[in-house]
Design a protein around this motif. Structure first.
Motif, PDB file in Angstrom:
ATOM      1  N   UNK A  14       0.844  -1.194   0.000  1.00 42.52           N
ATOM      2  CA  UNK A  14       0.000   0.000   0.000  1.00 42.52           C
ATOM      3  C   UNK A  14       0.879   1.243   0.000  1.00 42.52           C
ATOM      4  N   UNK A  15       0.531   2.224  -0.815  1.00 39.03           N
ATOM      5  CA  UNK A  15       1.298   3.463  -0.866  1.00 39.03           C
ATOM      6  C   UNK A  15       2.501   3.418  -1.781  1.00 39.03           C
ATOM      7  N   UNK A  16       2.688   2.300  -2.499  1.00 39.69           N
ATOM      8  CA  UNK A  16       3.857   2.177  -3.372  1.00 39.69           C
ATOM      9  C   UNK A  16       3.848   3.233  -4.477  1.00 39.69           C
ATOM     10  N   UNK A  17       2.674   3.527  -5.012  1.00 39.99           N
ATOM     11  CA  UNK A  17       2.585   4.534  -6.075  1.00 39.99           C
ATOM     12  C   UNK A  17       3.123   5.872  -5.603  1.00 39.99           C
ATOM     13  N   UNK A  18       2.734   6.269  -4.403  1.00 37.62           N
ATOM     14  CA  UNK A  18       3.234   7.527  -3.857  1.00 37.62           C
ATOM     15  C   UNK A  18       4.720   7.489  -3.597  1.00 37.62           C
ATOM     16  N   UNK A  19       5.202   6.335  -3.149  1.00 36.09           N
ATOM     17  CA  UNK A  19       6.638   6.204  -2.872  1.00 36.09           C
ATOM     18  C   UNK A  19       7.455   6.370  -4.148  1.00 36.09           C
ATOM     19  N   UNK A  20       7.004   5.723  -5.224  1.00 33.32           N
ATOM     20  CA  UNK A  20       7.749   5.805  -6.488  1.00 33.32           C
ATOM     21  C   UNK A  20       7.650   7.188  -7.097  1.00 33.32           C
ATOM     22  N   UNK A  21       6.425   7.748  -7.151  1.00 30.75           N
ATOM     23  CA  UNK A  21       6.248   9.075  -7.735  1.00 30.75           C
ATOM     24  C   UNK A  21       7.013  10.143  -6.943  1.00 30.75           C
ATOM     25  N   UNK A  22       7.135   9.938  -5.639  1.00 36.83           N
ATOM     26  CA  UNK A  22       7.881  10.898  -4.837  1.00 36.83           C
ATOM     27  C   UNK A  22       9.377  10.694  -4.907  1.00 36.83           C
ATOM     28  N   UNK A  23       9.806   9.441  -5.062  1.00 37.46           N
ATOM     29  CA  UNK A  23      11.228   9.144  -5.065  1.00 37.46           C
ATOM     30  C   UNK A  23      11.925   9.699  -6.303  1.00 37.46           C
ATOM     31  N   UNK A  24      11.264   9.678  -7.452  1.00 41.05           N
ATOM     32  CA  UNK A  24      11.908  10.129  -8.697  1.00 41.05           C
ATOM     33  C   UNK A  24      12.355  11.590  -8.604  1.00 41.05           C
ATOM     34  N   UNK A  25      11.459  12.556  -8.312  1.00 40.19           N
ATOM     35  CA  UNK A  25      11.945  13.942  -8.201  1.00 40.19           C
ATOM     36  C   UNK A  25      12.834  14.160  -6.983  1.00 40.19           C
ATOM     37  N   UNK A  26      12.570  13.431  -5.895  1.00 32.82           N
ATOM     38  CA  UNK A  26      13.404  13.578  -4.703  1.00 32.82           C
ATOM     39  C   UNK A  26      14.840  13.161  -4.986  1.00 32.82           C
ATOM     40  N   UNK A  27      15.000  11.986  -5.603  1.00 34.97           N
ATOM     41  CA  UNK A  27      16.342  11.502  -5.916  1.00 34.97           C
ATOM     42  C   UNK A  27      17.033  12.401  -6.937  1.00 34.97           C
ATOM     43  N   UNK A  28      16.275  12.889  -7.924  1.00 32.42           N
ATOM     44  CA  UNK A  28      16.847  13.778  -8.927  1.00 32.42           C
ATOM     45  C   UNK A  28      17.391  15.050  -8.267  1.00 32.42           C
ATOM     46  N   UNK A  29      16.611  15.632  -7.360  1.00 33.68           N
ATOM     47  CA  UNK A  29      17.059  16.844  -6.675  1.00 33.68           C
ATOM     48  C   UNK A  29      18.219  16.552  -5.735  1.00 33.68           C
ATOM     49  N   UNK A  30      18.163  15.404  -5.054  1.00 32.52           N
ATOM     50  CA  UNK A  30      19.244  15.044  -4.132  1.00 32.52           C
ATOM     51  C   UNK A  30      20.571  14.933  -4.867  1.00 32.52           C
ATOM     52  N   UNK A  31      20.600  14.160  -5.942  1.00 33.73           N
ATOM     53  CA  UNK A  31      21.861  13.924  -6.631  1.00 33.73           C
ATOM     54  C   UNK A  31      22.310  15.139  -7.441  1.00 33.73           C
ATOM     55  N   UNK A  32      21.367  15.948  -7.920  1.00 36.00           N
ATOM     56  CA  UNK A  32      21.755  17.185  -8.589  1.00 36.00           C
ATOM     57  C   UNK A  32      22.428  18.133  -7.604  1.00 36.00           C
ATOM     58  N   UNK A  33      21.827  18.263  -6.419  1.00 32.85           N
ATOM     59  CA  UNK A  33      22.422  19.114  -5.385  1.00 32.85           C
ATOM     60  C   UNK A  33      23.769  18.566  -4.941  1.00 32.85           C
ATOM     61  N   UNK A  34      23.832  17.242  -4.787  1.00 36.96           N
ATOM     62  CA  UNK A  34      25.088  16.607  -4.374  1.00 36.96           C
ATOM     63  C   UNK A  34      26.198  16.913  -5.376  1.00 36.96           C
ATOM     64  N   UNK A  35      25.918  16.692  -6.655  1.00 36.81           N
ATOM     65  CA  UNK A  35      26.937  16.914  -7.684  1.00 36.81           C
ATOM     66  C   UNK A  35      27.320  18.386  -7.790  1.00 36.81           C
ATOM     67  N   UNK A  36      26.338  19.273  -7.647  1.00 30.85           N
ATOM     68  CA  UNK A  36      26.610  20.716  -7.724  1.00 30.85           C
ATOM     69  C   UNK A  36      27.546  21.152  -6.600  1.00 30.85           C
TER      70      UNK A  36
END
Length: 369
Positions: free
Chosen positions: A128-150
Motif C-alpha cells: 500500500x502506498x507504493x505509487x506515492x513512494x515511487x512518484x515521490x522518489x523520482x523527483x526527490x532523488x533527482x534533486x538530491x543527486x543534482x544538489x550533491x553533484x553541484x
C-alpha cells in the motif's frame, strides 16, 4: 553516416600521417563537439547519447534510488504501522491479527523461528502506498543527486578535502530534497497506516482539510534526523575503514568490505536517530504535537523503549537499501555509458562488487531512507 575530415586544421599528434576524423550518425548541425588533440574515431551506425559523468551519476542515482525504494517498500510499511501511536480501527485489527497468528518454523519438532505474520493480509497489503513512494522518489532523488553533484563540483574546485566535500554535499542534498520528500512521505505513511484509501485521494483529502501545511507535517523532525544520521554514518564508516586498512596494511579495500562497513555504520546511525524517525512518522500520521511532546508522551506510555518502536525493520531497511542501491547504481551507470566506452568489467556487476578495490563508496551507499 557523415565524416568530418579535420586533417587540414588539426593533425593527429600520435601519428602525423593520419588525420583526426570523427564519424557520427547525426547531422553535423545538430551536434556539438569539443575537439581534443587526440585521435577520436567512432565507427558505430547506432545513435550515440553522450552524457557527462555528472549527468550519468544523477540519472543512475535517480533510477537506482527509485528501484531500491520499491524493493524495500514492504519493510517501510511494517515500520510505519508499528510506529503509529493512534492507529485507525483497521490498523488496530491488523496489529491484533499479526499477534494472534504468529509465523512459526519447526525443525525436527523444535521451533526455531517465532515471529509475527506480517503478510497476514497477503503481499498486496504491504505494498500500500507504493505509487506515492515511487512518484515521490523520482523527483526527490533527482534533486538530491543534482544538489550533491553541484556542491561536490564547487567544493572540489576550492580544494576542500574529499571527506568534507562528501559530508557537506550529502547534507545539502538531504536538506533540499526534503522539501519534495516530506509531502510524498506524509501521503504514503497515511495510506500505509490505513488512514487513506489511496495516494491520490489521500492527497486531495489532506489538502482539503489541512491545506498545504498538512503535507509538510514532519518536515522539522525529518531535517533533525537526516543531517545527524549522515554525519554519524559517515564518521563511523570512515573510522572503521581506516582501522581495517591500517590493520591489514592495505590502501584500498574490496567493494564488498566497504558495503559491510557501510551497512554496519548505517545500522548504528539508524539506531541513534530512531527517536526522531519515530517522531517524524507519528506527526505525519496525524499528530498535532511538536516533536518534544511526541517523544515525552512515548516515554510516559511505554518507557524509553517507546522511542525505538519499529527499530528492527528500519535497521533492516537501511542495510538492504545500502546494498541494493550500490548494485543498481553501478548497473545504471554502466547502462548509460556509450557502448564504445564500455570495457569488459562494465558489462558485469559481480567483479565490481567482489573483486574491485576502492578507497571509499560514499556517494554509492549513503542515501537517505
Amino acid at each position: 553516416m557523415v565524416t568530418l575530415d579535420l586533417s587540414a586544421t588539426q593533425a593527429n599528434p600520435d601519428n602525423s600521417d593520419e588525420p583526426l576524423a570523427i564519424a557520427f550518425s547525426r547531422p553535423a548541425a545538430a551536434c556539438k563537439f569539443a575537439l581534443m588533440p587526440t585521435q577520436l574515431l567512432v565507427e558505430s551506425a547506432d545513435p550515440i547519447l553522450l552524457l557527462s559523468d555528472t549527468v550519468r551519476h544523477v540519472c543512475a542515482g535517480t533510477a537506482a534510488r527509485t528501484m531500491a525504494q520499491a524493493i524495500i517498500h514492504p519493510i517501510d510499511t511494517v515500520k510505519t504501522r508499528l510506529q503509529v501511536t493512534a492507529p485507525a480501527l483497521k490498523l488496530q485489527r491488523w496489529q491484533q491479527r499479526i499477534k494472534d497468528n504468529p509465523l512459526d518454523l519447526y525443525v525436527a519438532n523444535r521451533r526455531v523461528v517465532h515471529t509475527r505474520n506480517w503478510l497476514i493480509r497477503g503481499p498486496k497489503d504491504v505494498y500500500r502506498g507504493l505509487t506515492g513512494a515511487v512518484l515521490g522518489t523520482i523527483p526527490t532523488a533527482m534533486l538530491y543527486f543534482t544538489t550533491y553533484e553541484w556542491c561536490k563540483t564547487r567544493l572540489e574546485a576550492r580544494g576542500a578535502p574529499s571527506a568534507i566535500t562528501h559530508l557537506v554535499s550529502a547534507s545539502a542534498g538531504a536538506v533540499m530534497s526534503a522539501f519534495i520528500r516530506v509531502p510524498t512521505d506524509t501521503i504514503k505513511h497515511r495510506v500505509q497506516a490505513y488512514m487513506e484509501t489511496d495516494v491520490f485521494l489521500g492527497a486531495r483529502h489532506i489538502l482539503a482539510s489541512e491545506g498545504v501545511r498538512g503535507l509538510y507535517q514532519g518536515l522539522v523532525p525529518t531535517l533533525m534526523r537526516d543531517v545527524p544520521e549522515i554525519a554519524i554514518q559517515f564518521a563511523l564508516y570512515e573510522k572503521l575503514r581506516k582501522v581495517v586498512e591500517s590493520r591489514r596494511g592495505l590502501a584500498k579495500l574490496h567493494t564488498w568490505e566497504h558495503l559491510v562497513l557501510g551497512g554496519f555504520s548505517g545500522a548504528c546511525a539508524a539506531t541513534a536517530t530512531m527517536p526522531l524517525d519515530f517522531a517524524k512518522t507519528t506527526i505525519q500520521c496525524g499528530s498535532s504535537q511538536p516533536v518534544r511532546q511526541v517523544l515525552k508522551a512515548a516515554v510516559q506510555q511505554h518507557g524509553p523503549a517507546g522511542l525505538f518502536r519499529g527499530m528492527t525493520p528500519r535497521v533492516c531497511q537501511t542495510a538492504i537499501m545500502s546494498a541494493m542501491f550500490f548494485t543498481l547504481f553501478e548497473f545504471w551507470k554502466a547502462q548509460l555509458k556509450p557502448h564504445h566506452h564500455r570495457g569488459t568489467r562494465d558489462r558485469l556487476l559481480e567483479p565490481k562488487i567482489w573483486h574491485k578495490r576502492r578507497t571509499h563508496v560514499w556517494k554509492r551507499q549513503f542515501v537517505q531512507q
